[in-house]
Motif scaffolding. Structure first.
Motif, mmCIF file in Angstrom:
data_model
loop_
_atom_site.group_PDB
_atom_site.id
_atom_site.type_symbol
_atom_site.label_atom_id
_atom_site.label_comp_id
_atom_site.label_asym_id
_atom_site.label_seq_id
_atom_site.Cartn_x
_atom_site.Cartn_y
_atom_site.Cartn_z
ATOM 1 N N ARG A 85 -0.459 5.551 -5.147
ATOM 2 C CA ARG A 85 -1.340 5.684 -6.307
ATOM 3 C C ARG A 85 -0.563 6.040 -7.572
ATOM 4 N NH1 ARG A 85 -5.011 7.615 -2.224
ATOM 5 N NH2 ARG A 85 -4.149 9.728 -2.376
ATOM 6 N N ALA A 98 0.938 2.857 -8.721
ATOM 7 C CA ALA A 98 -0.141 1.961 -9.147
ATOM 8 C C ALA A 98 -0.638 2.331 -10.546
ATOM 9 C CB ALA A 98 -1.287 2.014 -8.148
ATOM 10 N N ARG A 99 -0.679 3.621 -10.860
ATOM 11 C CA ARG A 99 -1.130 4.031 -12.197
ATOM 12 C C ARG A 99 -0.193 3.505 -13.278
ATOM 13 N NH1 ARG A 99 -2.806 8.803 -9.402
ATOM 14 N NH2 ARG A 99 -0.772 9.802 -9.706
ATOM 15 N N LYS A 156 -0.861 -0.263 -13.572
ATOM 16 C CA LYS A 156 -2.181 -0.565 -14.128
ATOM 17 C C LYS A 156 -2.155 -0.586 -15.641
ATOM 18 C CE LYS A 156 -6.596 -1.345 -13.589
ATOM 19 N NZ LYS A 156 -7.056 -2.621 -12.991
ATOM 20 N N PRO A 190 -2.544 -6.711 -16.084
ATOM 21 C CA PRO A 190 -4.001 -6.926 -16.063
ATOM 22 C C PRO A 190 -4.460 -7.518 -14.725
ATOM 23 C CG PRO A 190 -2.939 -8.711 -17.249
ATOM 24 C CD PRO A 190 -1.842 -7.758 -16.850
ATOM 25 N N TRP A 191 -4.126 -6.851 -13.650
ATOM 26 C CA TRP A 191 -4.483 -7.311 -12.311
ATOM 27 C C TRP A 191 -5.673 -6.520 -11.795
ATOM 28 C CZ3 TRP A 191 0.622 -7.898 -8.982
ATOM 29 C CH2 TRP A 191 1.516 -8.743 -9.653
ATOM 30 N N HIS A 192 -6.321 -7.084 -10.769
ATOM 31 C CA HIS A 192 -7.372 -6.355 -10.058
ATOM 32 C C HIS A 192 -6.754 -5.138 -9.372
ATOM 33 C CE1 HIS A 192 -10.371 -5.499 -6.901
ATOM 34 N NE2 HIS A 192 -11.242 -6.076 -7.726
ATOM 35 N N GLN A 193 -7.527 -4.061 -9.269
ATOM 36 C CA GLN A 193 -7.004 -2.827 -8.700
ATOM 37 C C GLN A 193 -6.460 -3.021 -7.288
ATOM 38 O OE1 GLN A 193 -6.435 -0.088 -10.168
ATOM 39 N NE2 GLN A 193 -5.946 1.285 -8.441
ATOM 40 N N ARG A 218 -4.994 -5.632 -6.090
ATOM 41 C CA ARG A 218 -3.675 -6.275 -6.177
ATOM 42 C C ARG A 218 -2.621 -5.275 -6.668
ATOM 43 N NH1 ARG A 218 -4.281 -10.391 -2.836
ATOM 44 N NH2 ARG A 218 -5.883 -11.877 -3.511
ATOM 45 N N ILE A 219 -3.021 -4.406 -7.595
ATOM 46 C CA ILE A 219 -2.114 -3.372 -8.080
ATOM 47 C C ILE A 219 -1.691 -2.456 -6.931
ATOM 48 C CG2 ILE A 219 -1.966 -1.306 -9.520
ATOM 49 C CD1 ILE A 219 -1.754 -3.673 -11.265
ATOM 50 N N SER A 238 2.120 -2.007 -5.310
ATOM 51 C CA SER A 238 2.744 -0.684 -5.173
ATOM 52 C C SER A 238 3.135 -0.427 -3.723
ATOM 53 C CB SER A 238 1.774 0.398 -5.652
ATOM 54 O OG SER A 238 1.358 0.156 -6.973
#
Length: 348
Positions: free
Chosen positions: A5, A8-9, A12, A16-19, A21-22, A26
């Motif tokens: 996470r 991922a933050r 993000k 501009p990817w879907h969460q 995919r992010i 990661s």
């Protein structure tokens, strides 16, 4: 999952990817670092998930088979991390063989801290052969969408990257370059007739550098030319402009060789991937570029400038900043580090 996470933050904010995919990106990068291999099954074994390894493996394969993302977004993220005013670019090719299939990459990278970080790449659909002018121009057009020509300090490339169309395009784009040429390449002499490039410098002595401050025609394009003789032979370099530091600048080209070594045997073992499809390999290179940049940045954050690393008797550091950063991140990820090291997880 907290480490996933945390990374991922950071992604993000810039991608501009879907969460989902992010989070996958990661997870993949952290698993890549833990296992030090882009082999998809070995990455799946390192996934921090309650799912079985086979399930993680199928998820990874679906990503590479079906998901498309913009490589330019990754390049912008890497440049944001570096925060440089001007960029020294290196262009080169690397290839290896998986069974009867040749994997052949053309890469442009940003030289930084003794290595270089990929910002544009093409998996060539040819069996280990040289790139042509159209392929080089295509990849440089990708680079110019990321870095304006006026911010390119120099483009460095070896003897493969020559030819009239290529030289002419670089000159028209205003890209300052330092490109090595072969000794026997025809160059215009004083009388206008072509002579081998080595004849211009046949009188220079060992460890001497000579620069011609008037342009000579090389492959039909007017370029500056300089040479240096060392124990390894005669190095001849051409440039579109600013001839004063041609030879010194060119020596930074070795940074991309360091990159390829770190992507392969000295780091991520790229040749173990067992993928050969060009589109999937391009996706993998994008993820490796992020992972490599992160390791190098963490190494620099923790250990300082590459040129300040202590040297061994052979005159080179025992470990590069990339390898120091990789080792530090793996200690954090494997929970065998001190509490102080936990603070360095992101390294910036």
């Amino acid at each position: 999952m907290e480490k996933v996470r945390s990374l991922a933050r950071e992604f993000k904010v810039h991608l501009p990817w879907h969460q989902a995919r992010i989070l996958f990106l990661s997870q993949f990068i952290l698993s890549l670092l833990r296992g030090r291999s882009p082999n998809l099954y070995r990455v799946a074994e390192e996934f921090q998930s309650k799912a079985e390894t086979e399930s993680c493996y199928r998820r990874i394969k679906r990503f590479f088979a079906g998901y498309t993302y913009c490589y330019e977004q990754l390049g912008k993220l890497i440049l944001h991390w570096l925060e440089l005013d001007r960029y020294t670019l290196c262009m080169d090719r690397t290839n290896w063989q998986y069974g009867s299939q040749h994997i052949n990459y053309l890469v442009v990278s940003v030289a930084w801290q003794g290595a270089s970080i990929p910002v544009a790449w093409i998996c060539l659909t040819k069996n280990g052969g040289n790139s042509n002018a159209k392929e080089r121009i295509a990849i440089m057009e990708k680079v110019l969408r990321l870095i304006p020509a006026e911010k390119i300090y120099s483009l460095l490339a070896d003897r493969e990257f020559i030819g009239h169309e290529w030289f002419e395009w670089l000159d028209k784009q205003g890209i300052l370059c330092r490109l090595r040429i072969r000794d026997n390449i025809p160059v215009s002499g004083r009388d206008g007739r072509d002579i081998p490039a080595s004849h211009l410098f046949r009188h220079i002595k060992l460890n001497q550098t000579v620069t011609w401050h008037s342009k000579r025609k090389v492959s039909g394009v007017a370029l500056y030319i300089a040479a240096r003789r060392s124990t390894k032979g005669l190095l001849i370099v051409v440039a579109t402009r600013n001839p004063e530091s041609m030879i010194t600048d060119y020596y930074r080209r070795w940074a991309i060789e360091t990159l390829f070594g770190c992507l392969k045997s000295r780091g991520f073992d790229l040749e173990s991937t067992h993928m050969s499809d060009p589109e999937r390999m391009d996706k993998l290179m994008g993820i490796l570029a992020l992972a490599f940049a992160w390791c190098l940045i963490v190494g620099h954050w923790r250990y300082g400038e590459a040129e300040m690393l202590p040297l061994n008797k052979h005159g080179r550091p025992a470990k590069s900043l990339f390898r120091l950063g990789l080792d530090l991140l793996r200690r954090v990820l494997k929970n065998t580090c001190s509490n102080n090291d936990q603070i360095s997880f992101l390294g910036y």
